[in-house]
Design a protein around this motif. Structure first.
Motif, short mmCIF file in Angstrom:
data_model
loop_
_atom_site.label_atom_id
_atom_site.label_comp_id
_atom_site.label_asym_id
_atom_site.label_seq_id
_atom_site.Cartn_x
_atom_site.Cartn_y
_atom_site.Cartn_z
N ARG A 52 -23.03 0.14 -6.73
CA ARG A 52 -23.06 1.05 -5.47
C ARG A 52 -21.93 0.35 -4.30
O ARG A 52 -22.29 1.04 -3.40
CB ARG A 52 -24.32 1.26 -5.12
N ASN A 53 -21.00 -0.46 -4.84
CA ASN A 53 -20.44 -1.23 -3.74
C ASN A 53 -21.32 -1.72 -2.48
O ASN A 53 -20.82 -1.71 -1.33
CB ASN A 53 -19.52 -0.16 -3.20
N GLY B 26 -17.11 -1.15 -7.70
CA GLY B 26 -18.34 -0.79 -8.27
C GLY B 26 -18.26 0.31 -9.38
O GLY B 26 -18.47 0.25 -10.54
N PRO B 27 -17.23 1.59 -8.88
CA PRO B 27 -16.98 2.59 -9.80
C PRO B 27 -16.30 1.82 -11.22
O PRO B 27 -16.63 2.23 -12.19
CB PRO B 27 -16.28 3.29 -9.07
N ARG B 28 -15.43 0.84 -10.94
CA ARG B 28 -14.73 0.17 -12.26
C ARG B 28 -15.85 -0.42 -13.05
O ARG B 28 -15.58 -0.12 -14.20
CB ARG B 28 -13.75 -0.45 -11.45
N PRO C 197 -30.41 -7.31 -13.09
CA PRO C 197 -30.05 -5.87 -12.95
C PRO C 197 -30.14 -5.19 -11.62
O PRO C 197 -29.33 -4.48 -11.51
CB PRO C 197 -31.47 -5.08 -13.69
N SER C 198 -30.89 -5.58 -10.51
CA SER C 198 -30.94 -5.17 -9.24
C SER C 198 -29.82 -5.65 -8.72
O SER C 198 -29.17 -4.89 -8.00
CB SER C 198 -32.04 -5.61 -8.63
N TYR C 199 -29.17 -6.64 -8.88
CA TYR C 199 -27.78 -7.16 -8.33
C TYR C 199 -26.63 -6.23 -8.95
O TYR C 199 -25.55 -5.93 -8.17
CB TYR C 199 -27.84 -8.64 -8.39
N LEU C 200 -26.76 -6.04 -10.09
CA LEU C 200 -25.82 -5.29 -10.75
C LEU C 200 -25.68 -3.90 -10.17
O LEU C 200 -24.62 -3.40 -9.82
CB LEU C 200 -25.71 -5.35 -12.25
#
Length: 481
Positions: A42-43, A9-11, A34-37
Motif C-alpha cells: 500500500r506504499n 507497492g503495486p509492482r 505479513p503486516s509489513y508486506l
C-alpha cells in the motif's frame, strides 16, 4: 539506491498475484511479517536494500524495474494531459504517479490511444495541406492552442503593416534620436510617463527578459540580454504605449478567436514596431538596396543584431518602395520550427520549411558562419537560402547557451540582386548564371515529400503506402511504393 526511498507497492502486488501467492506466503519467503508486506504493497513503507536483494534472489525481480518502472509512463501521461483537449484536466505529479503505478496496463492503453489520436490528427493536417495546395480548402483542423492560431495567421499574410510603419516614422520624428536611440527612448519614457529604465543582474531577475513595475514606474531589463536585445525591449515597451490604438486596430483586423491569441498577437506586433523604429523604413530600404541585402553590413550600419536585420528584410513591401520578397524561418537544434514570416506570406505550400536537408540545420555545425545554398523543390521551384546560427540570452558558466538558427530565403530568380548569389555552387566569375546554379534537392516535409532514395528521410510520405519487401531494402529507412 540506498539514498533514495523506493515505493513499489503495486509492482510487488503484481509479482505476488502472478505467482499465486498470499501475503502470508510471500512474507514468509522474504523473511518479513505479513503486516509489513501489507504496508509495503500500500506504499506505506519503502523497500530496503536488503528486501530488494531478497526479491531479486527469491522471486527474480529486476531491481531496476522496482526503481524506475513507472517513470516512462509518467512522462507519457504528462504529454497526454498537455493536449489542448485535456489541458484543463491536468492532474498533479502525485496523481500521475498513482495512476502509472496502480494501473500500469490501463495507463499504457491510455497512452497508446492518445498516440493513435495524435497520429490521426497529424495525418488529417497533412491531408488538409495537400488539398489546400490543390486549391481544395477544407475545414479539417485539430484542437489548437492560441499560439498555433497566432502563428498560422501571421504566416499566411505578408509581414508588412503599413499603418504601423507610418506610426513608427512619426515616433522617430518625435524622438529625433540621432545616433542614440536607446538614450532617446529612455529620455522619452522618463519625460512622458515617469518610467525609469534599469538593467538588473541575473541574481535579481533570473527568470525574465523584461519586467515593468507599475507601482514604482520602473522598467527592468535583464543583463543577460545583448545591447541589441535590450534596445528592442525598450523600443517594444515605448511603442506599445504610444501606438495602443494602432496596434489594437491591427489585432482586430487579424480576427483572432480568443483573448489569449490577441494578447500573443500584441506581443508579435510589439516586436514588429520595435524593428520598424530601430530600422526606419526609408533609410533601411535604401541601405539594403545599396548593400545588395548584405545582412552583416546592415546590422553594423543600424546597430542591430543579425536576427533583427534579417527579420526587417522580410518587412520591406511598402507600395512603391518594395524590395526582394524575403521569407524567414527560425528553428532550434531539435528541429522545432517556431518563427515563420514572409514579405508575401511564408511560402508554406511551395517551400514548406520542414526538410532536414535545408542549410538551416547544417548551420549548427559551424556556429556564427553563414551558409548559402540553392534548393530545389519536387515541383521544380528553386530558392536561394541563407542560414546562420543565433545566440540567445547570455547564460552563466554552468548553463548551456540557447542557440537557434535562422533561414532567410527568396525565389532563386532574385539571386543577381543579392550579394550572396555569388556564393552559390555553379556561380562563374563571382556571378550566378541562370540555369547554371547547382541546387540541393529538398522537399516541403518528409510526410509530404515523395523523393525516392532520400538518405535524410525521417518519416514515410502520407500519400504512399510503405513498401514492405523482405527481399529488397532501399536507401531510406522508410521505403514506399
Amino acid at each position: 539506491m540506498a539514498d533514495q526511498k523506493i515505493f513499489a507497492g503495486p509492482r510487488i502486488r503484481r509479482v505476488r498475484n502472478a505467482k499465486g501467492l498470499t501475503q502470508t506466503a510471500m512474507a514468509e519467503g522474504l523473511g518479513i511479517s505479513p503486516s509489513y508486506l501489507n504496508l509495503i504493497e500500500r506504499n506505506q513503507r519503502p523497500l530496503t536494500v536488503q528486501l530488494i536483494l531478497k526479491l531479486a534472489s527469491v522471486y527474480k525481480v529486476d531491481p531496476h524495474e522496482l526503481q524506475g518502472e513507472a517513470r516512462g509512463s509518467i512522462a507519457a501521461l504528462k504529454e497526454v494531459f498537455t493536449d489542448p483537449l485535456l489541458v484543463g484536466e491536468l492532474p498533479g505529479d502525485q496523481e500521475l504517479i498513482e495512476i502509472a503505478e496502480a494501473a500500469p496496463n490501463a495507463s499504457a492503453a491510455v497512452i497508446k490511444l492518445f498516440r493513435a489520436y495524435r497520429e490521426q490528427a497529424e495525418r488529417l493536417s497533412d491531408l488538409n495541406e495537400l488539398l489546400a495546395r490543390e486549391g481544395r480548402a477544407t475545414a479539417l483542423s485539430g484542437a489548437r492552442l492560441p499560439i498555433d492560431e497566432v502563428h498560422e495567421v501571421f504566416q499566411r499574410r505578408p509581414n508588412h503593416f503599413a499603418a504601423l510603419e507610418e506610426e513608427a516614422e512619426a515616433f522617430t520624428s518625435v524622438l529625433d534620436p540621432g545616433d542614440d536611440l536607446f538614450g532617446a527612448l529612455k529620455a522619452w519614457l522618463k519625460r512622458e510617463y515617469g518610467i525609469v529604465v534599469k538593467v538588473l543582474p541575473v541574481a535579481t531577475m533570473p527568470n525574465w527578459r523584461r519586467r515593468y513595475d507599475r507601482h514604482s514606474q520602473r522598467l527592468f531589463l535583464s543583463e543577460r540580454l545583448s545591447p541589441f536585445d535590450q534596445l528592442r525591449e525598450v523600443a517594444m515597451e515605448a511603442c506599445l504605449i504610444r501606438m495602443t490604438v494602432a496596434v489594437a486596430g491591427e489585432i482586430q483586423a487579424l480576427k483572432l478567436t480568443t483573448d489569449e491569441a490577441r494578447r500573443l498577437a500584441r506581443f508579435e506586433l510589439g516586436r514588429y514596431v520595435a524593428h520598424a523604429l530601430m530600422m526606419p523604413y526609408q533609410a533601411f530600404h535604401a541601405a539594403a538596396m545599396r548593400a545588395r541585402y548584405d545582412v552583416d553590413v546592415l546590422r553594423s550600419r543600424f546597430g542591430v543584431s543579425f536576427e533583427q536585420a534579417a527579420n526587417r528584410l522580410t518587412m520591406l513591401q511598402r507600395s512603391g518602395a518594395s524590395a526582394v520578397p524575403f521569407f524567414m524561418l527560425e528553428v532550434d537544434n531539435a528541429g522545432n520550427r517556431f518563427r515563420k514570416a514572409g514579405s508575401q506570406g511564408f511560402p508554406q505550400s511551395r517551400f514548406g520549411g520542414g526538410c532536414p536537408k535545408l542549410p538551416v540545420h547544417a548551420a549548427f555545425s559551424q556556429p556564427g558562419q553563414i551558409f548559402v545554398e540553392a534548393v530545389e523543390m519536387p515541383d521544380g521551384a528553386e530558392f536561394l537560402c541563407i542560414a546562420r546560427t543565433l545566440e540567445g540570452p547570455q547564460g552563466s558558466f554552468s548553463e548551456r547557451p540557447r542557440r537557434t538558427a535562422l533561414l532567410l530565403g527568396c525565389d532563386i530568380g532574385f539571386h543577381d540582386e543579392i550579394v550572396y548569389g555569388a556564393a552559390l555552387p555553379g556561380a562563374v566569375g563571382g556571378a550566378a548564371k541562370a540555369g547554371a546554379v547547382m541546387a540541393t534537392p529538398v522537399g516541403p516535409a518528409c510526410r509530404l515529400c515523395e523523393r525516392i532514395g532520400c538518405l535524410a528521410r525521417a518519416e514515410p510520405p502520407v500519400t504512399r503506402p510503405l513498401g514492405l519487401d523482405e527481399m529488397v531494402t532501399g536507401l531510406s529507412a522508410f521505403d514506399f511504393q
